[in-house]
Write an enzyme that holds these catalytic residues in place. Structure first.
Site, mmCIF file in Angstrom:
data_model
loop_
_atom_site.group_PDB
_atom_site.id
_atom_site.type_symbol
_atom_site.label_atom_id
_atom_site.label_comp_id
_atom_site.label_asym_id
_atom_site.label_seq_id
_atom_site.Cartn_x
_atom_site.Cartn_y
_atom_site.Cartn_z
ATOM 1 N N ASP A 9 -11.317 -3.937 -1.734
ATOM 2 C CA ASP A 9 -10.892 -3.213 -0.569
ATOM 3 C C ASP A 9 -11.937 -3.281 0.706
ATOM 4 O O ASP A 9 -11.851 -2.207 1.354
ATOM 5 C CB ASP A 9 -10.297 -1.793 -0.998
ATOM 6 C CG ASP A 9 -9.695 -1.061 0.063
ATOM 7 O OD1 ASP A 9 -8.902 -1.894 1.102
ATOM 8 O OD2 ASP A 9 -9.501 0.030 0.324
ATOM 9 N N HIS A 38 0.734 -1.273 -0.065
ATOM 10 C CA HIS A 38 0.071 0.085 -0.013
ATOM 11 C C HIS A 38 0.853 1.229 0.159
ATOM 12 O O HIS A 38 2.027 1.568 0.721
ATOM 13 C CB HIS A 38 -0.903 -0.002 1.140
ATOM 14 C CG HIS A 38 -1.659 1.322 1.512
ATOM 15 N ND1 HIS A 38 -2.830 1.348 0.604
ATOM 16 C CD2 HIS A 38 -1.675 2.093 2.274
ATOM 17 C CE1 HIS A 38 -3.406 2.643 1.020
ATOM 18 N NE2 HIS A 38 -2.712 3.014 2.068
#
Lengths: 431, 328
Positions: A305, A179
């Protein structure tokens, strides 16, 4: 073993083989087989008018198990997954405790086998406790069954740690999924930097908080030859960096969240915290760059997500609320919006949720081929429905698609040849 | 006085010019308001000024009503101004200061709102350090809510009192050139003022070093300046903003003395504005940082007028919100 299932007259869409044709499919002993070999007693399902596609693989899902089971368990997440056509998902290591030890990977796998309807694939932490400093035991974690390494919501700030992770991961040929958020630049930002954030009096997160660590990661991945997957990109600048680096290595890939693909910063509206996400919803130009990058293959993967958060942490002033939205159950239908409006073709959208994640993670599933695991979904491409949080299976209700009118729904979901979800409209249709 | 007096049934009569009145449930931000609503509130406030100047400073239109000032962020001036405004209208005013730190985050804002709501207040005046917090709270209570400042978002009564001050000194608002100087990026006062002045056809300018200008500022003000002399050239109104001490820490501004040199309002810089330009500041001032003491206390300063107008504006807003609730 379960009864053989013969799917008849389906429009078979399989990105891995490029197949898009009407035909029959056989599932025997948990695997696909040639339809002509169907045994006499096979359960026949007439799938006329439906699309048969490989079950979806979602590369980025958070649950609350272990540690925050009131938000989501593996079991409730798998219910949502099955209803959304997701037959495998990668579960992020951001739990309590953090999945940074082989015993915990082992626990997750056994717990999932006992309670989950779909395949749960653990991602193990890159660094101990997700603190960005010391590497975890990559080899032992891989042996225990981790499919990749990721620090989940956390972004590793140190270039030296990142280089070490890449170098060491290459020993085991495992992908690093990272990320991207440069902490000092993101600062106290809570939404995309721009006029909209300024008007709301909210601190902005500039695109460079993503592009700077991405540029660093890409250079280090090229240096070390590691397999690298940029977990989720959100800006046009990131696409340009990826496109340039991918010319130099086949081991690089990238994902985008369905949120960044279908929503933009204006959806924050009047401080709606269900739209507070990381990366933040960006400008419409950035969103369009995501669509374009999927079309040309610069971005490989669409994921949900899925991040369950309870109302306690969401019903807060925007800056104080937690990031994240659930998405397992709406992933496919939200992605199909891009097909219906002509932005992307069906094959591209399905490839980004089947073939590409399977290739990146080295999985056997994600394709319809004799011998491959019989993870299959039947989709009614035009089925109209309205997202209502109270009808979603997830234990938390923080959906960014509440009230959205979507077209396209999974009618049946099979994992290893067994039906794990049947839409109410389909009940009693098999013979 | 005529415009705000109620008839025997307690209703506010229509405006003499026939324009619609401000009749909202809450006052959350200037962004929500139409120009006629701003004008109506300013006219009502004009009518409140004599109340505070007479010997018996009361107009008991809110008698029997309960006003709670709920301040999650300390403020002497704004809280005091709202308290006096409520009391002069005869309301029962209660002050609640809630200390919030991320450590003692036991009760959420929504919990606090429902607790207070159960006490049946008629109006909540709320200040909070988080942008959007007041709007969130307004969705959870049954009474009127006035935003007394939320994060870097809005401070609507400040913009109204500034507009009233300008109107009384300049005789008009439309067509003037107003320069807002200082920490635009972090200021709710700047946002509310820009919104209001743009709605009333003011030529708005912002003046600040680049580190204190937010992204998109060029779409919020007509002109953007980093040179203060150029920014003040020909201005009718110079509006200074308070520079928070934590901004000097070196990330946005290297030092207070450098800031004062380039952006502190002194006689020389002010000489670039129109000769009759007025100087405003929402307070509290950092004399010698954003403003020279001789200017702050000089003949062109209208800073104490702003404080007086603050009470009048808050009386007008309270008066405008509460009958609207009764009628509903």
């Amino acid at each position: 073993m379960s009864r053989a299932v013969l799917i008849e007259n389906a429009r078979i869409v399989d990105p891995a083989s490029g197949r898009d044709e009407t035909g029959d499919l056989l599932m025997v002993d948990g695997r696909f087989a040639e339809a002509k070999d169907a045994p006499a007693g096979a359960l026949k399902i007439d799938a006329r008018g439906l699309i048969a596609a490989p079950g979806l693989i979602d590369m980025r899902v958070f649950t609350g198990e272990p540690g925050h089971e009131y938000r989501e368990t593996l079991a409730t997440a798998s219910e949502a997954a099955a209803a959304g056509g997701v037959t495998s998902f990668v579960v992020m290591p951001d739990t309590q405790p953090v999945i940074d030890d082989s015993a915990l990977v082992d626990f997750l796998i056994r717990r999932a086998q006992a309670t989950a309807k779909v395949n749960v694939l653990p991602a193990a932490a890159i660094t101990k406790g997700l603190d960005g400093k010391e590497l975890t035991e990559f080899g032992l974690l891989q042996e225990a069954g981790a499919v990749c390494f990721s620090d989940g919501r956390k972004s590793i700030q140190s270039a030296a740690v990142m280089r070490a992770a890449f170098t060491y991961a290459a020993n085991f040929d495992m992908p690093i999924v990272h990320h991207l958020s440069e902490k000092s630049l993101a600062g106290e930002g809570v939404m995309n930097e721009g006029l909209y954030a300024t008007g709301l009096g909210l601190k902005g997160i500039p695109a460079e908080a993503e592009t700077i660590p991405l540029a660093r990661d890409l250079q280090l991945a090229l240096l070390t030859g590691a397999r690298y997957h940029a977990a989720q990109v959100s800006t046009a600048g990131s696409v340009a960096l990826l496109a340039a680096a991918r010319k130099r290595s086949k081991a690089l890939s990238a994902g985008v969240s369905i949120n960044n693909l279908s929503l933009n910063e204006n959806d924050v509206g009047s401080y709606r915290t269900f739209f507070k996400l990381s990366p933040p919803l960006r400008s419409e130009a950035d969103r369009q760059a995501m669509v374009e990058a999927l079309r040309d293959g610069t971005i490989d993967v669409i994921h949900s997500d899925h991040d369950p958060q309870d109302s306690e942490v969401k019903r807060q002033p925007f800056a104080e609320a937690s990031d994240g939205a659930i998405g397992l159950e709406t992933l496919l239908a939200a992605a199909l919006r891009l097909v219906h409006n002509g932005d992307l073709d069906l094959m591209t959208v399905l490839r980004a949720m089947t073939q590409r994640p399977a290739e990146i993670l080295g999985l056997q599933c994600g394709r319809i081929a004799p011998g491959a695991p019989a993870d299959l979904i039947l989709i009614d491409l035009d089925y109209p429905w309205v997202v209502e949080e109270k009808h979603l299976s997830s234990r938390s209700h923080n959906t960014a698609f509440e009230g959205a009118r979507l077209a396209g729904k999974v009618m049946r979901t099979f994992v290893a040849g067994s039906e794990v979800f049947t839409h109410p409209d389909m009940k009693g249709a098999a013979s | 006085m005529g415009q705000t007096a109620r008839d025997s049934a307690g209703n506010t009569p229509p405006r003499e010019d026939g324009a619609p009145r401000f009749s909202r449930r809450h006052l959350i931000g200037i962004a929500d308001l139409d120009p006629f609503e701003i004008t109506d509130l300013l006219d009502r406030a004009e009518g409140m000024i004599p109340v505070s100047r007479q010997e018996r400073k009361t107009l008991p239109t809110l008698s029997g009503k309960t006003q709670i000032n709920l301040f999650f962020e300390p403020s002497t001036r704004t809280q005091g101004s709202f308290e006096i405004a409520g009391k002069r209208l005869g309301a029962l005013v209660m002050n609640m200061s809630v200390k919030t730190s991320s450590v003692t985050k036991g009760e959420t804002l929504v919990d606090t709102a429902s607790t207070l709501n159960a006490m049946q207040p008629d109006v909540l005046v709320v200040r909070h350090s988080a942008s959007g917090a007041v709007e969130l709270l307004s969705q959870k209570v049954g009474c009127a809510v006035i935003n007394a400042g939320d994060g870097a978002h809005e401070h609507p009564t400040q913009a109204l009192l500034d507009a009233l001050t300008i109107r009384r000194h300049k005789g008009r608002i439309s067509g003037l050139t107003v320069a807002i100087c200082g920490d635009i990026a972090n200021s709710r006062v700047a946002r509310s003022n820009l919104l209001l002045l743009n709605k009333l056809n003011v030529r708005t300018r912002v003046v600040a070093p680049r580190t204190l200008l937010p992204t998109g500022v060029d779409q919020m003000a007509a002109e953007v300046f980093t040179d203060m002399r150029q920014g003040l050239e020909g201005a009718d109104v110079v509006m200074m903003l308070r520079l928070q001490h934590e901004r000097f820490a070196g990330r946005l501004i290297p030092s207070a003395r450098e800031y004062y040199r380039f952006y502190g309002l002194d006689a020389e810089k002010l000489s670039h504005a129109k000769p009759d330009a007025i100087v405003m500041h929402p307070g509290p001032m950092n004399r010698g940082v954003e403003i020279d003491p001789s200017i702050a206390d000089g003949p062109r300063s209208v800073i104490t007028d702003q404080v007086e107008m603050g009470v009048a504006v808050r009386m007008a807003v309270l008066d405008a919100l509460l009958p609207a609730r009764n009628a509903a």
